[in-house]
Design a protein around this motif. Structure first.
Motif, PDB file in Angstrom:
ATOM      1  N   GLN A  15       0.861  -1.174   0.000  1.00  0.00           N
ATOM      2  CA  GLN A  15       0.000   0.000   0.000  1.00  0.00           C
ATOM      3  C   GLN A  15       0.898   1.226   0.000  1.00  0.00           C
ATOM      4  O   GLN A  15       2.041   1.174   0.472  1.00  0.00           O
ATOM      5  CB  GLN A  15      -0.904   0.033   1.236  1.00  0.00           C
ATOM      6  CG  GLN A  15      -1.912  -1.093   1.280  1.00  0.00           C
ATOM      7  CD  GLN A  15      -2.890  -0.924   2.430  1.00  0.00           C
ATOM      8  OE1 GLN A  15      -2.828  -1.650   3.423  1.00  0.00           O
ATOM      9  NE2 GLN A  15      -3.789   0.053   2.290  1.00  0.00           N
ATOM     10  N   ASN A  16       0.368   2.341  -0.506  1.00  0.00           N
ATOM     11  CA  ASN A  16       1.148   3.580  -0.534  1.00  0.00           C
ATOM     12  C   ASN A  16       1.696   3.850   0.863  1.00  0.00           C
ATOM     13  O   ASN A  16       0.944   4.022   1.809  1.00  0.00           O
ATOM     14  CB  ASN A  16       0.258   4.765  -0.912  1.00  0.00           C
ATOM     15  CG  ASN A  16      -0.477   4.526  -2.199  1.00  0.00           C
ATOM     16  OD1 ASN A  16      -1.025   3.457  -2.419  1.00  0.00           O
ATOM     17  ND2 ASN A  16      -0.489   5.520  -3.052  1.00  0.00           N
TER      18      ASN A  16
ATOM     19  N   LEU B 138      -1.472  10.309   2.172  1.00  0.00           N
ATOM     20  CA  LEU B 138      -2.192  10.964   1.092  1.00  0.00           C
ATOM     21  C   LEU B 138      -2.907  12.182   1.660  1.00  0.00           C
ATOM     22  O   LEU B 138      -3.741  12.045   2.569  1.00  0.00           O
ATOM     23  CB  LEU B 138      -3.188   9.987   0.482  1.00  0.00           C
ATOM     24  CG  LEU B 138      -4.060  10.507  -0.657  1.00  0.00           C
ATOM     25  CD1 LEU B 138      -3.196  10.897  -1.849  1.00  0.00           C
ATOM     26  CD2 LEU B 138      -5.086   9.463  -1.070  1.00  0.00           C
TER      27      LEU B 138
ATOM     28  N   THR C  82      -8.185   8.336  -3.484  1.00  0.00           N
ATOM     29  CA  THR C  82      -7.996   7.011  -4.075  1.00  0.00           C
ATOM     30  C   THR C  82      -6.775   6.357  -3.447  1.00  0.00           C
ATOM     31  O   THR C  82      -5.664   6.883  -3.525  1.00  0.00           O
ATOM     32  CB  THR C  82      -7.808   7.096  -5.597  1.00  0.00           C
ATOM     33  OG1 THR C  82      -8.988   7.661  -6.173  1.00  0.00           O
ATOM     34  CG2 THR C  82      -7.575   5.703  -6.185  1.00  0.00           C
ATOM     35  N   LEU C  83      -6.988   5.206  -2.831  1.00  0.00           N
ATOM     36  CA  LEU C  83      -5.913   4.468  -2.189  1.00  0.00           C
ATOM     37  C   LEU C  83      -5.698   3.161  -2.952  1.00  0.00           C
ATOM     38  O   LEU C  83      -6.651   2.559  -3.442  1.00  0.00           O
ATOM     39  CB  LEU C  83      -6.258   4.166  -0.735  1.00  0.00           C
ATOM     40  CG  LEU C  83      -6.187   5.330   0.262  1.00  0.00           C
ATOM     41  CD1 LEU C  83      -7.305   6.345   0.023  1.00  0.00           C
ATOM     42  CD2 LEU C  83      -6.259   4.811   1.680  1.00  0.00           C
ATOM     43  N   THR C  84      -4.448   2.725  -3.006  1.00  0.00           N
ATOM     44  CA  THR C  84      -4.077   1.569  -3.814  1.00  0.00           C
ATOM     45  C   THR C  84      -3.580   0.428  -2.946  1.00  0.00           C
ATOM     46  O   THR C  84      -2.861   0.642  -1.966  1.00  0.00           O
ATOM     47  CB  THR C  84      -2.967   1.958  -4.803  1.00  0.00           C
ATOM     48  OG1 THR C  84      -3.400   3.069  -5.578  1.00  0.00           O
ATOM     49  CG2 THR C  84      -2.634   0.793  -5.723  1.00  0.00           C
ATOM     50  N   CYS C  85      -3.956  -0.778  -3.338  1.00  0.00           N
ATOM     51  CA  CYS C  85      -3.470  -1.987  -2.678  1.00  0.00           C
ATOM     52  C   CYS C  85      -3.029  -2.953  -3.774  1.00  0.00           C
ATOM     53  O   CYS C  85      -3.853  -3.369  -4.604  1.00  0.00           O
ATOM     54  CB  CYS C  85      -4.576  -2.604  -1.837  1.00  0.00           C
ATOM     55  SG  CYS C  85      -4.142  -4.164  -1.031  1.00  0.00           S
TER      56      CYS C  85
ATOM     57  N   TRP D 137     -11.320  -4.158   3.201  1.00  0.00           N
ATOM     58  CA  TRP D 137     -10.731  -2.875   3.581  1.00  0.00           C
ATOM     59  C   TRP D 137     -11.189  -2.520   4.993  1.00  0.00           C
ATOM     60  O   TRP D 137     -12.373  -2.673   5.328  1.00  0.00           O
ATOM     61  CB  TRP D 137     -11.138  -1.771   2.603  1.00  0.00           C
ATOM     62  CG  TRP D 137     -10.367  -1.827   1.312  1.00  0.00           C
ATOM     63  CD1 TRP D 137     -10.676  -2.536   0.197  1.00  0.00           C
ATOM     64  CD2 TRP D 137      -9.149  -1.125   1.024  1.00  0.00           C
ATOM     65  NE1 TRP D 137      -9.721  -2.336  -0.782  1.00  0.00           N
ATOM     66  CE2 TRP D 137      -8.782  -1.462  -0.300  1.00  0.00           C
ATOM     67  CE3 TRP D 137      -8.335  -0.236   1.732  1.00  0.00           C
ATOM     68  CZ2 TRP D 137      -7.639  -0.963  -0.917  1.00  0.00           C
ATOM     69  CZ3 TRP D 137      -7.204   0.260   1.116  1.00  0.00           C
ATOM     70  CH2 TRP D 137      -6.862  -0.096  -0.185  1.00  0.00           C
TER      71      TRP D 137
ATOM     72  N   THR E 187      -6.094   5.883   8.887  1.00  0.00           N
ATOM     73  CA  THR E 187      -5.284   4.941   8.114  1.00  0.00           C
ATOM     74  C   THR E 187      -6.199   3.859   7.565  1.00  0.00           C
ATOM     75  O   THR E 187      -7.069   3.348   8.287  1.00  0.00           O
ATOM     76  CB  THR E 187      -4.186   4.317   8.994  1.00  0.00           C
ATOM     77  OG1 THR E 187      -3.275   5.330   9.392  1.00  0.00           O
ATOM     78  CG2 THR E 187      -3.424   3.239   8.224  1.00  0.00           C
ATOM     79  N   TYR E 188      -6.018   3.533   6.309  1.00  0.00           N
ATOM     80  CA  TYR E 188      -6.857   2.534   5.656  1.00  0.00           C
ATOM     81  C   TYR E 188      -6.000   1.318   5.294  1.00  0.00           C
ATOM     82  O   TYR E 188      -4.960   1.440   4.645  1.00  0.00           O
ATOM     83  CB  TYR E 188      -7.531   3.122   4.420  1.00  0.00           C
ATOM     84  CG  TYR E 188      -8.563   4.169   4.802  1.00  0.00           C
ATOM     85  CD1 TYR E 188      -8.185   5.501   5.009  1.00  0.00           C
ATOM     86  CD2 TYR E 188      -9.899   3.821   5.013  1.00  0.00           C
ATOM     87  CE1 TYR E 188      -9.118   6.453   5.400  1.00  0.00           C
ATOM     88  CE2 TYR E 188     -10.832   4.764   5.405  1.00  0.00           C
ATOM     89  CZ  TYR E 188     -10.426   6.078   5.597  1.00  0.00           C
ATOM     90  OH  TYR E 188     -11.351   7.018   6.000  1.00  0.00           O
TER      91      TYR E 188
ATOM     92  N   THR F  96      -2.387   2.902   4.437  1.00  0.00           N
ATOM     93  CA  THR F  96      -2.089   4.233   3.917  1.00  0.00           C
ATOM     94  C   THR F  96      -2.816   5.248   4.779  1.00  0.00           C
ATOM     95  O   THR F  96      -4.019   5.114   5.026  1.00  0.00           O
ATOM     96  CB  THR F  96      -2.567   4.391   2.466  1.00  0.00           C
ATOM     97  OG1 THR F  96      -1.876   3.460   1.642  1.00  0.00           O
ATOM     98  CG2 THR F  96      -2.292   5.801   1.966  1.00  0.00           C
TER      99      THR F  96
ATOM    100  N   LEU G 115      -4.546   8.665   5.351  1.00  0.00           N
ATOM    101  CA  LEU G 115      -5.246   9.690   4.588  1.00  0.00           C
ATOM    102  C   LEU G 115      -5.497  10.900   5.478  1.00  0.00           C
ATOM    103  O   LEU G 115      -5.978  10.749   6.608  1.00  0.00           O
ATOM    104  CB  LEU G 115      -6.577   9.145   4.071  1.00  0.00           C
ATOM    105  CG  LEU G 115      -7.521  10.152   3.418  1.00  0.00           C
ATOM    106  CD1 LEU G 115      -6.930  10.688   2.118  1.00  0.00           C
ATOM    107  CD2 LEU G 115      -8.898   9.535   3.174  1.00  0.00           C
TER     108      LEU G 115
END
Lengths: 115, 114
Positions: free
Chosen positions: B6-7, B11, B20-23, B35, B87-88, B108, B110
Motif C-alpha cells: 500500500q502507498n 495521502l 484514491t488508495l491503492t493496494c 478494507w 489509516t486505511y 495508507t 489519509l
C-alpha cells in the motif's frame, strides 16, 4: 452490545519477565484471533481459536509465545522471558463463526513495552 | 511468499475531493479482499469486502474495485470530509482452509484538509 475488550491496555515489563495479555471477545463469538501490530504496520496474524480449540498457531514467532482459550470465551496470550523485540501492540479480534469473508471485530489492543 | 503493498506515504487531499488508495499484491490470488479503517489508538474497523468475481462494490461514499489481472484493489472515498482522515488497511484472505485468516497491508494514512 459491548465490543472486544483487552487488558491491560498498557504493560511495561523488564526483559526476562513473563507477561499475560487478556482478550474478552464479543459474547457469542466463536472465533478469536490474536495479532501483533508494529508501529506503521498492519496487524500480523499470530494465532486462531475456534471455540476452545487452537486451530492455527503458525504465526507465533517462537516457543516463548503461547495462547489459550480454555472455555471458548476469554483468551490469554502469554509471552515468557520477554525480550525487547517483543515490544509492540497486541490486538485480538473476534468473529461470529469464523467463516470465510466474515467481519473481524478488533479490540483496542495492549501496548507492551519491554525494557 | 505473499506480499501486499500500500502507498507508504500519507495521502493529503482537499475536502470535497475524491481520495484514491491503492493496494497491490504479488505471488498470490486471493478469493476476496477486505478494507479496514484504523484511527489512532484504536483497532481496525471493517468497511467493505469484495470478491474475486466482483469488479466493483459500493457503500455510501465508498467504492472498491478489484482487478485480478493487475493484482490490484483501489479504494475510493468520494466527497471526502476531514472525518475521513484515518489509516486505511487492505487485507487479503490467505487460503487458511476454512476460516477468515487475513494478511494485512501496512496501510495508507489519509489526511483530508478543510
Amino acid at each position: 452490545g459491548a465490543g472486544v475488550s483487552q487488558s491491560p491496555r498498557y504493560k511495561v515489563t523488564k526483559r526476562g519477565q513473563d507477561v499475560a495479555l487478556r482478550c474478552d471477545p464479543i459474547s457469542g463469538h466463536v472465533s478469536l484471533y490474536w495479532y501483533r501490530q508494529a508501529l506503521g504496520q498492519g496487524p500480523e496474524f499470530l494465532t486462531y481459536f475456534n471455540y476452545e480449540a487452537q486451530q492455527d498457531k503458525s504465526g507465533l514467532p517462537n516457543d516463548r509465545f503461547s495462547a489459550e482459550r480454555p472455555e471458548g470465551s476469554i483468551s490469554t496470550l502469554t509471552i515468557q522471558r520477554t525480550e525487547q523485540r517483543d515490544s509492540a501492540m497486541y490486538r485480538c479480534a473476534s468473529s461470529l463463526e469464523g467463516a470465510l469473508e466474515e467481519t473481524q471485530y478488533f479490540g483496542p489492543g495492549t501496548r507492551l513495552l519491554v525494557l | 511468499s505473499q506480499k501486499i503493498e500500500q502507498n507508504s506515504e500519507a495521502l493529503n487531499i482537499q475536502e470535497g475531493k475524491t481520495a484514491t488508495l491503492t493496494c497491490n499484491y504479488t505471488n498470490y490470488s486471493p478469493a476476496y479482499l477486505q478494507w479496514y479503517r484504523q484511527d489512532p489508538g484504536r483497532g481496525p474497523v471493517f468497511l467493505l469486502l469484495i470478491r474475486e468475481n466482483e469488479k466493483e462494490k459500493r457503500k455510501e461514499r465508498l467504492k472498491v474495485t478489484f482487478d485480478t489481472t493487475l493484482k490490484q484493489s483501489l479504494f475510493h472515498i468520494t466527497a471526502s470530509q476531514p472525518a475521513d482522515s484515518a489509516t486505511y488497511l487492505c487485507a487479503l484472505d490467505s487460503f487458511s482452509g476454512g476460516y477468515n485468516k487475513l494478511i494485512f497491508g501496512a496501510g495508507t494514512r489519509l489526511a483530508v484538509h478543510p
